[in-house]
Write a protein that holds these residues in place. Sequence first.
Motif, PDB file in Angstrom:
ATOM      1  N   GLY A  89      81.754 -49.873 -17.699  1.00 44.39           N
ATOM      2  CA  GLY A  89      80.942 -49.256 -18.522  1.00 44.39           C
ATOM      3  C   GLY A  89      80.235 -47.966 -17.753  1.00 44.39           C
ATOM      4  O   GLY A  89      79.353 -47.324 -18.382  1.00 44.39           O
ATOM      5  N   GLU A  90      80.076 -48.014 -16.435  1.00 45.18           N
ATOM      6  CA  GLU A  90      79.557 -46.928 -15.836  1.00 45.18           C
ATOM      7  C   GLU A  90      80.425 -45.813 -15.372  1.00 45.18           C
ATOM      8  O   GLU A  90      81.444 -45.822 -15.127  1.00 45.18           O
ATOM      9  N   VAL A  91      80.137 -44.492 -16.165  1.00 44.34           N
ATOM     10  CA  VAL A  91      80.752 -43.299 -15.570  1.00 44.34           C
ATOM     11  C   VAL A  91      79.975 -42.266 -15.346  1.00 44.34           C
ATOM     12  O   VAL A  91      78.836 -41.821 -15.863  1.00 44.34           O
ATOM     13  N   ASN A  92      80.045 -41.675 -14.071  1.00 47.93           N
ATOM     14  CA  ASN A  92      79.367 -40.760 -13.401  1.00 47.93           C
ATOM     15  C   ASN A  92      79.696 -39.254 -13.738  1.00 47.93           C
ATOM     16  O   ASN A  92      80.936 -38.992 -13.317  1.00 47.93           O
ATOM     17  N   ALA A  93      78.998 -38.536 -14.530  1.00 48.12           N
ATOM     18  CA  ALA A  93      79.267 -37.313 -15.190  1.00 48.12           C
ATOM     19  C   ALA A  93      79.761 -36.199 -13.845  1.00 48.12           C
ATOM     20  O   ALA A  93      80.627 -35.365 -14.188  1.00 48.12           O
ATOM     21  N   THR A  94      78.998 -36.476 -12.909  1.00 49.55           N
ATOM     22  CA  THR A  94      79.206 -35.222 -11.787  1.00 49.55           C
ATOM     23  C   THR A  94      80.712 -35.472 -11.033  1.00 49.55           C
ATOM     24  O   THR A  94      80.907 -34.452 -10.583  1.00 49.55           O
ATOM     25  N   GLU A  95      81.211 -36.561 -11.293  1.00 47.59           N
ATOM     26  CA  GLU A  95      82.614 -36.771 -10.894  1.00 47.59           C
ATOM     27  C   GLU A  95      83.724 -36.053 -11.318  1.00 47.59           C
ATOM     28  O   GLU A  95      84.663 -35.530 -10.924  1.00 47.59           O
ATOM     29  N   PHE A  96      83.197 -35.301 -12.472  1.00 52.59           N
ATOM     30  CA  PHE A  96      84.385 -34.609 -13.384  1.00 52.59           C
ATOM     31  C   PHE A  96      83.815 -33.147 -13.010  1.00 52.59           C
ATOM     32  O   PHE A  96      84.565 -32.227 -13.896  1.00 52.59           O
ATOM     33  N   ASP A  97      83.002 -32.800 -12.175  1.00 55.67           N
ATOM     34  CA  ASP A  97      82.807 -31.188 -12.050  1.00 55.67           C
ATOM     35  C   ASP A  97      84.226 -30.426 -11.435  1.00 55.67           C
ATOM     36  O   ASP A  97      84.528 -29.680 -11.943  1.00 55.67           O
ATOM     37  N   SER A  98      84.950 -31.314 -10.862  1.00 56.18           N
ATOM     38  CA  SER A  98      86.021 -30.921 -10.216  1.00 56.18           C
ATOM     39  C   SER A  98      87.218 -30.885 -11.066  1.00 56.18           C
ATOM     40  O   SER A  98      88.009 -29.869 -11.168  1.00 56.18           O
ATOM     41  N   VAL A  99      87.454 -31.670 -12.095  1.00 56.22           N
ATOM     42  CA  VAL A  99      88.149 -31.630 -13.324  1.00 56.22           C
ATOM     43  C   VAL A  99      88.114 -30.408 -13.895  1.00 56.22           C
ATOM     44  O   VAL A  99      89.069 -29.634 -14.201  1.00 56.22           O
ATOM     45  N   CYS A 100      86.862 -30.096 -14.195  1.00 58.02           N
ATOM     46  CA  CYS A 100      86.795 -28.956 -15.217  1.00 58.02           C
ATOM     47  C   CYS A 100      86.811 -27.529 -14.556  1.00 58.02           C
ATOM     48  O   CYS A 100      87.406 -26.673 -15.050  1.00 58.02           O
TER      49      CYS A 100
END
Length: 346
Positions: free
Chosen positions: A218-229
Amino acid sequence: MKKVVTFGEIMLRLATPGYLRFTQANEFTATFGGGEANVAVSLANYGIPVDFVTRLPENDIARSCVMDLRKYGVGTSNIIYGGERLGIYFLETGAVARASKVIYDRANSAVAEIRPGMIDWKKVFEGVQWFHWTGITPALSQGAADACLEAIGVANEMGITVSCDLNYRKNLWKYGQKASEIMPALVEGCDIILGNEEDAEKVFGIKPEGFDVTATAGEVNATEFDSVCTQLMGRFPKAKKVIITLRGSVNANHNTWGGVLYDGSKLFASRRYDITHIVDRVGGGDSFMGGLIYGLLTYAGDDQKALDFAVAASCLKHTVYGDFNQVSVSEVEKLMNGDASGRVAR
């Protein structure tokens, strides 16, 4: 306001009642649904003029489907007819630790047999400002992929904003081509790209380092997806915005939900919603896309508000049975403004 057009397959949805398993069910609840049609219904509910384009067989089930779309205010005048069957999908809704299941019966459907040249895209796109497609359509057949590419090309020529939801479905890519071989040419023509962590990885090999969707609790850190974007935008330079939906799965009935939007320089993050009693999560991503398109058109220049609308709209979709998100702008804005009480409206 100019029109939005979506293109793809709509299917007959046959769902087991409640939480029954396929092996228990003696009857199925029949509705209609499909990624691009779901987006169209959302937009129509928000007052956006929208047409859904597809290919249907000429029979009573298809007529019932068209009547259903019209009921929600979706334009159907550009639907073409031919082929023998409407695709079907069967749904078994999961509970707690038991996941939901989907079984497709859509081989040789009318849309799967579509070919380039069957749709006059220049006519379809007259007076249109936005075109939306998903990765489900090119997964159906080479003809569907080619027709989708044809539509994107015409939209680009006419200066129409093009959005895509990557929507990777491993069980659909069966005609000898891989998503990684077909999708890049289509996504190259897109201004807005939506996906989740699995879509980006499975289609383009792009993933956040150290992230495991099965271990989120249930825990997803939004900043982890900066690199994906940034990687997606680097690979597809036409894209002006890249959006990632963030789902944390506690169990089948309890998810967390949020999203991030990257505009090429800044990463916007939404609040995280805790959805503890999911009614129906099918169409959740489509409801996000419908909300995002509405937000980007309505709140021009305010990407944070557009993202917040999309996330709130899709949060509400989890409380609505069926593929279609049947909520209003005022209901979404109420949740955006912090009212999640669920108090009776009298």
